[in-house]
Scaffold this motif. Sequence first.
Motif, short mmCIF file in Angstrom:
data_model
loop_
_atom_site.label_atom_id
_atom_site.label_comp_id
_atom_site.label_asym_id
_atom_site.label_seq_id
_atom_site.Cartn_x
_atom_site.Cartn_y
_atom_site.Cartn_z
N PRO A 9 11.35 18.01 55.08
CA PRO A 9 11.25 16.55 55.06
C PRO A 9 9.81 16.05 55.01
O PRO A 9 9.50 15.10 54.28
CB PRO A 9 11.94 16.13 56.37
N ALA A 10 8.92 16.70 55.76
CA ALA A 10 7.52 16.29 55.77
C ALA A 10 6.89 16.49 54.40
O ALA A 10 6.13 15.63 53.92
CB ALA A 10 6.75 17.07 56.83
N LYS A 11 7.19 17.60 53.75
CA LYS A 11 6.62 17.87 52.44
C LYS A 11 7.13 16.89 51.41
O LYS A 11 6.39 16.45 50.52
CB LYS A 11 6.92 19.31 52.00
N LEU A 12 8.40 16.51 51.51
CA LEU A 12 8.96 15.53 50.59
C LEU A 12 8.28 14.17 50.76
O LEU A 12 7.95 13.50 49.79
CB LEU A 12 10.47 15.40 50.81
N ILE A 13 8.06 13.79 52.00
CA ILE A 13 7.40 12.51 52.27
C ILE A 13 5.95 12.54 51.78
O ILE A 13 5.46 11.59 51.16
CB ILE A 13 7.46 12.17 53.77
N ASN A 14 5.27 13.65 52.04
CA ASN A 14 3.88 13.79 51.57
C ASN A 14 3.80 13.68 50.06
O ASN A 14 2.91 13.01 49.51
CB ASN A 14 3.31 15.14 52.01
N GLY A 15 4.72 14.36 49.37
CA GLY A 15 4.73 14.30 47.91
C GLY A 15 4.96 12.89 47.41
O GLY A 15 4.34 12.46 46.43
N GLY A 16 5.85 12.16 48.07
CA GLY A 16 6.12 10.79 47.67
C GLY A 16 4.94 9.87 47.89
O GLY A 16 4.59 9.06 47.01
N ILE A 17 4.30 9.97 49.04
CA ILE A 17 3.12 9.14 49.34
C ILE A 17 2.01 9.41 48.32
O ILE A 17 1.40 8.48 47.77
CB ILE A 17 2.60 9.42 50.76
N ILE A 21 0.39 6.64 45.50
CA ILE A 21 -1.04 6.31 45.48
C ILE A 21 -1.66 6.69 44.15
O ILE A 21 -2.39 5.90 43.52
CB ILE A 21 -1.78 7.02 46.64
N GLY A 22 -1.36 7.91 43.69
CA GLY A 22 -1.95 8.40 42.46
C GLY A 22 -1.56 7.59 41.24
O GLY A 22 -2.42 7.23 40.42
N VAL A 23 -0.28 7.29 41.09
CA VAL A 23 0.19 6.53 39.93
C VAL A 23 -0.44 5.15 39.88
O VAL A 23 -0.85 4.66 38.82
CB VAL A 23 1.73 6.44 39.93
N GLY A 68 5.76 -0.20 32.39
CA GLY A 68 6.40 1.07 32.70
C GLY A 68 6.02 1.63 34.05
O GLY A 68 6.56 2.66 34.48
N ALA A 69 5.10 0.96 34.74
CA ALA A 69 4.65 1.47 36.04
C ALA A 69 5.78 1.44 37.07
O ALA A 69 5.84 2.31 37.94
CB ALA A 69 3.46 0.65 36.55
N ALA A 70 6.66 0.45 36.97
CA ALA A 70 7.75 0.34 37.95
C ALA A 70 8.65 1.57 37.90
O ALA A 70 9.12 2.06 38.94
CB ALA A 70 8.57 -0.92 37.68
N VAL A 71 8.89 2.09 36.68
CA VAL A 71 9.70 3.30 36.54
C VAL A 71 9.01 4.47 37.24
O VAL A 71 9.64 5.23 37.99
CB VAL A 71 9.93 3.63 35.05
N LEU A 73 6.66 4.38 39.59
CA LEU A 73 6.57 4.19 41.03
C LEU A 73 7.90 4.45 41.72
O LEU A 73 7.93 4.89 42.87
CB LEU A 73 6.08 2.77 41.34
N THR A 74 9.00 4.18 41.00
CA THR A 74 10.32 4.43 41.57
C THR A 74 10.66 5.92 41.59
O THR A 74 11.18 6.44 42.59
CB THR A 74 11.39 3.68 40.77
N LEU A 75 10.35 6.62 40.50
CA LEU A 75 10.79 8.01 40.35
C LEU A 75 9.72 9.04 40.66
O LEU A 75 10.03 10.24 40.78
CB LEU A 75 11.32 8.23 38.93
N VAL A 76 8.46 8.60 40.80
CA VAL A 76 7.41 9.60 41.06
C VAL A 76 7.54 10.20 42.45
O VAL A 76 7.13 11.34 42.69
CB VAL A 76 6.00 8.97 40.88
N THR A 77 8.13 9.44 43.39
CA THR A 77 8.32 9.98 44.74
C THR A 77 9.21 11.22 44.73
O THR A 77 8.80 12.29 45.19
CB THR A 77 8.88 8.90 45.68
N PRO A 78 10.44 11.13 44.18
CA PRO A 78 11.23 12.36 44.13
C PRO A 78 10.63 13.42 43.21
O PRO A 78 10.73 14.62 43.48
CB PRO A 78 12.60 11.90 43.61
#
Length: 323
Positions: A9-17, A21-23, A68-71, A73-78
């Motif tokens: 769970p922590a790694k998934l949250i880290n990847g999403g954060i 930020i990056g995008v 296209g940023a909204a797409v 920002l929505t999907l970059v987390t997973p």
Amino acid sequence: MAEKQISLPAKLINGGIAGLIGVTCVFPIDLAKTRLQNQQNGQRMYTSMSDCLIKTIRSEGYFGMYRGAAVNLTLVTPEKAIKLAANDFFRYQLSKDGQRLTLLKEMLAGCGAGTCQVIVTTPMEMLKIQLQDAGRIAAQKKILAAQAQLSTQGGAQPSVEAPAVPRPTATQLTRDLLRSRGIAGLYKGLGATLLRDVPFSIVYFPLFANLNQLGQPASGEKSPFYVSFLAGCVAGSMAAVAVNPCDVVKTRLQSLQRGVNEDTYSGFLDCARKILRNEGPSAFLKGAYCRALVIAPLFGIAQVVYFLGIAETLLGLLQQPQP
């Protein structure tokens, strides 16, 4: 030494954060990359990244750079969460014998991570590319319409402003693709995405791990955050440039709308063959420096967030017993 067991769970949250930020920081450069890669010889509207961004701001306004940023920002987390967590998972599984990972095993872990992430990457890229490239196609049609009007009128009268071309939304695109092609419509270009993302991960993760290890003060200790950041930037930019030819082909295949007189493609090999024949080998490096500028900070930020363990800290605070 075996890889440290991870908290998923922590790694998934880290990847999403990290992804969010990056995008947010680099999305305009990614838009320039898509438009530069999609323009073909004889239909060149942009000469460079800066020229593309300047013309985009003039014709579409500042927020036109974030189409296209909204797409994303929505999907970059997973997407980022799956990529980073999958790499950790495979590295852990491959190091259960207690031995330090060999280069081959590091590459296998990266291969597994790249394969897993395309579940989210392919539909995300499919929608993002349509939204990013819509402005280029609209501007091209507007210019061609104005030229045709001037030639018809002999240049005697000023041209009439062409009507605005309606811009699609992500929801509309998704609905139309599902209605006309089913779920396969969102996964157009899956093979090209695999051919880009699997080699990228094979190059990136082992290179990052070894560069990051050079900055470790002692065995078993974490590298300083700036070492993780620089290692992520260097590894990301090198891997991005290495797979850029596949990214050019993927972008062309996933673009549903074409400009006037632009080639259409039936598959990966047909696309690669036509690009080589009509535009030359250098076309496979279109947008390479843009992609390097996107990927370097994106993965640098990702690795800093990931290695600092921001999510672990947040989860630890939430789990503390209340007085």
